[in-house]
Motif scaffolding. Sequence first.
Motif, mmCIF file in Angstrom:
data_model
loop_
_atom_site.group_PDB
_atom_site.id
_atom_site.type_symbol
_atom_site.label_atom_id
_atom_site.label_comp_id
_atom_site.label_asym_id
_atom_site.label_seq_id
_atom_site.Cartn_x
_atom_site.Cartn_y
_atom_site.Cartn_z
ATOM 1 N N VAL A 98 0.844 -1.186 0.000
ATOM 2 C CA VAL A 98 0.000 0.000 0.000
ATOM 3 C C VAL A 98 0.881 1.237 0.000
ATOM 4 C CG1 VAL A 98 -1.769 1.252 1.291
ATOM 5 C CG2 VAL A 98 -1.770 -1.243 1.292
ATOM 6 N N GLU A 99 0.584 2.169 -0.922
ATOM 7 C CA GLU A 99 1.349 3.413 -0.931
ATOM 8 C C GLU A 99 1.063 4.164 0.354
ATOM 9 O OE1 GLU A 99 0.548 5.733 -4.395
ATOM 10 O OE2 GLU A 99 1.342 4.226 -5.732
ATOM 11 N N GLY A 100 2.106 4.490 1.067
ATOM 12 C CA GLY A 100 1.920 5.219 2.309
ATOM 13 C C GLY A 100 3.149 5.230 3.174
ATOM 14 N N SER A 101 4.201 4.517 2.754
ATOM 15 C CA SER A 101 5.441 4.474 3.518
ATOM 16 C C SER A 101 6.607 4.280 2.547
ATOM 17 C CB SER A 101 5.377 3.326 4.527
ATOM 18 O OG SER A 101 6.537 3.292 5.318
ATOM 19 N N TRP A 102 7.638 5.083 2.722
ATOM 20 C CA TRP A 102 8.810 5.041 1.854
ATOM 21 C C TRP A 102 10.069 5.127 2.695
ATOM 22 C CZ3 TRP A 102 4.458 7.880 1.357
ATOM 23 C CH2 TRP A 102 3.697 7.728 0.202
ATOM 24 N N ILE A 103 11.139 4.465 2.256
ATOM 25 C CA ILE A 103 12.455 4.576 2.892
ATOM 26 C C ILE A 103 13.324 5.467 2.011
ATOM 27 C CG2 ILE A 103 14.561 3.334 3.562
ATOM 28 C CD1 ILE A 103 12.221 2.723 5.410
ATOM 29 N N LEU A 104 13.994 6.429 2.633
ATOM 30 C CA LEU A 104 14.971 7.266 1.952
ATOM 31 C C LEU A 104 16.347 6.941 2.505
ATOM 32 C CD1 LEU A 104 13.249 10.787 1.962
ATOM 33 C CD2 LEU A 104 13.190 9.015 0.190
ATOM 34 N N VAL A 105 17.328 6.852 1.622
ATOM 35 C CA VAL A 105 18.699 6.501 1.978
ATOM 36 C C VAL A 105 19.576 7.728 1.741
ATOM 37 C CG1 VAL A 105 20.623 4.939 1.496
ATOM 38 C CG2 VAL A 105 18.265 4.103 1.311
ATOM 39 N N GLY A 106 20.168 8.247 2.802
ATOM 40 C CA GLY A 106 21.006 9.451 2.713
ATOM 41 C C GLY A 106 22.427 9.136 2.299
ATOM 42 N N SER A 107 22.583 8.492 1.154
ATOM 43 C CA SER A 107 23.909 8.036 0.720
ATOM 44 C C SER A 107 24.784 9.154 0.190
ATOM 45 C CB SER A 107 23.764 6.962 -0.365
ATOM 46 O OG SER A 107 23.228 7.533 -1.546
ATOM 47 N N ASN A 108 24.170 10.211 -0.340
ATOM 48 C CA ASN A 108 24.928 11.321 -0.929
ATOM 49 C C ASN A 108 25.900 10.817 -1.992
ATOM 50 O OD1 ASN A 108 25.347 14.040 -1.229
ATOM 51 N ND2 ASN A 108 26.750 14.233 0.491
ATOM 52 N N PHE A 109 25.497 9.767 -2.717
ATOM 53 C CA PHE A 109 26.309 9.167 -3.787
ATOM 54 C C PHE A 109 27.681 8.713 -3.266
ATOM 55 C CE2 PHE A 109 23.367 12.006 -6.008
ATOM 56 C CZ PHE A 109 22.853 11.167 -6.972
ATOM 57 N N GLY A 110 27.766 8.375 -1.982
ATOM 58 C CA GLY A 110 29.019 7.895 -1.406
ATOM 59 C C GLY A 110 30.003 8.995 -1.072
ATOM 60 N N ARG A 111 29.531 10.237 -1.020
ATOM 61 C CA ARG A 111 30.419 11.351 -0.653
ATOM 62 C C ARG A 111 30.457 11.502 0.862
ATOM 63 N NH1 ARG A 111 28.918 16.380 -4.066
ATOM 64 N NH2 ARG A 111 26.981 16.074 -2.951
ATOM 65 N N PRO A 112 31.504 12.137 1.400
ATOM 66 C CA PRO A 112 31.729 12.152 2.845
ATOM 67 C C PRO A 112 30.615 12.733 3.717
ATOM 68 C CG PRO A 112 33.690 12.887 1.701
ATOM 69 C CD PRO A 112 32.608 12.755 0.667
ATOM 70 N N GLY A 113 30.066 13.884 3.388
ATOM 71 C CA GLY A 113 29.085 14.514 4.269
ATOM 72 C C GLY A 113 27.675 13.988 4.076
ATOM 73 N N HIS A 114 26.875 14.147 5.121
ATOM 74 C CA HIS A 114 25.455 13.814 5.002
ATOM 75 C C HIS A 114 24.816 14.788 4.010
ATOM 76 C CE1 HIS A 114 25.222 10.915 8.270
ATOM 77 N NE2 HIS A 114 25.894 11.745 9.042
ATOM 78 N N PRO A 115 23.879 14.329 3.194
ATOM 79 C CA PRO A 115 23.199 15.260 2.294
ATOM 80 C C PRO A 115 22.361 16.262 3.096
ATOM 81 C CG PRO A 115 22.251 13.047 2.118
ATOM 82 C CD PRO A 115 23.428 12.948 3.040
ATOM 83 N N ALA A 116 22.250 17.485 2.576
ATOM 84 C CA ALA A 116 21.541 18.555 3.288
ATOM 85 C C ALA A 116 20.094 18.185 3.609
ATOM 86 C CB ALA A 116 21.595 19.844 2.472
ATOM 87 N N TRP A 162 18.998 -2.043 -3.886
ATOM 88 C CA TRP A 162 19.983 -1.317 -4.703
ATOM 89 C C TRP A 162 21.375 -1.592 -4.135
ATOM 90 C CZ3 TRP A 162 19.693 0.292 -9.377
ATOM 91 C CH2 TRP A 162 20.604 1.202 -9.901
ATOM 92 N N PRO A 163 22.042 -2.650 -4.581
ATOM 93 C CA PRO A 163 23.341 -3.064 -4.035
ATOM 94 C C PRO A 163 24.442 -1.991 -4.014
ATOM 95 C CG PRO A 163 22.424 -4.803 -5.400
ATOM 96 C CD PRO A 163 21.528 -3.607 -5.571
ATOM 97 N N PRO A 164 24.452 -0.992 -4.911
ATOM 98 C CA PRO A 164 25.516 0.017 -4.830
ATOM 99 C C PRO A 164 25.583 0.767 -3.493
ATOM 100 C CG PRO A 164 24.542 0.100 -7.000
ATOM 101 C CD PRO A 164 23.687 -0.843 -6.164
ATOM 102 N N TYR A 165 24.509 0.743 -2.708
ATOM 103 C CA TYR A 165 24.576 1.393 -1.400
ATOM 104 C C TYR A 165 25.707 0.812 -0.554
ATOM 105 C CZ TYR A 165 20.008 3.640 -2.193
ATOM 106 O OH TYR A 165 18.966 4.382 -2.676
ATOM 107 N N ALA A 166 26.014 -0.474 -0.710
ATOM 108 C CA ALA A 166 27.106 -1.105 0.045
ATOM 109 C C ALA A 166 28.447 -0.475 -0.327
ATOM 110 C CB ALA A 166 27.131 -2.614 -0.205
ATOM 111 N N ALA A 167 28.664 -0.210 -1.625
ATOM 112 C CA ALA A 167 29.912 0.435 -2.052
ATOM 113 C C ALA A 167 30.004 1.836 -1.478
ATOM 114 C CB ALA A 167 29.996 0.477 -3.580
ATOM 115 N N TYR A 168 28.887 2.558 -1.446
ATOM 116 C CA TYR A 168 28.898 3.904 -0.864
ATOM 117 C C TYR A 168 29.306 3.834 0.607
ATOM 118 C CZ TYR A 168 26.000 5.335 -4.912
ATOM 119 O OH TYR A 168 25.506 5.604 -6.155
ATOM 120 N N GLN A 169 28.700 2.901 1.367
ATOM 121 C CA GLN A 169 28.986 2.815 2.798
ATOM 122 C C GLN A 169 30.441 2.446 3.050
ATOM 123 O OE1 GLN A 169 26.697 3.436 5.789
ATOM 124 N NE2 GLN A 169 28.861 3.840 6.082
#
Length: 161
Positions: free
Chosen positions: A77-95, A139-146
């Motif tokens: 059911v549409e009503g809940s989403w997960i957002l991942v603050g990966s910032n494309f694997g860059r050092p700082g948290h995204p704004a 989305w497996p690339p999140y592991a490379a970012y981390q």
Amino acid sequence: MASARGVRLVQKVSSTRAFGRIAPHVVPVLDRAVHRLTRGKVLLSARMLPGLVLTVPGARTGRPRTTPLACMPEGDVEGSWILVGSNFGRPGHPAWTANLLARGDEAVISWRGRDIPVRATLLEGEERERAWRAALAFWPPYAAYQRRLERQIRLFRLDRR
């Protein structure tokens, strides 16, 4: 959606440091333009991953900040989403993550052409671990970012208000 071969190629490319340097300057600009031109119905990056456009007041200014983001819808059911603050694997948290931490009860998303008021919750502990495992399967690339980062990637759950 793209073919399985196309998805694997994009995953491989998006895992690279070069992509992490270039994508933050190109992908959001293209997404905003296409989203605006289609009156909220299309996100270019959503050809590979589900996407939404997050609008949340800025943590310091209170002015609305709009950011196109990949998302992981939860459940049937549409009503809940997960957002991942990966910032494309860059050092700082995204704004946008700081904005959600400060004003997550005031967020609105554009999802498939509809504006939906949402409440953001930073995931922690076991709840975060479950969502992280699901995000890696999604989305497996999140592991490379981390692996490239010293910080822990922030995960948020958005629920309809």
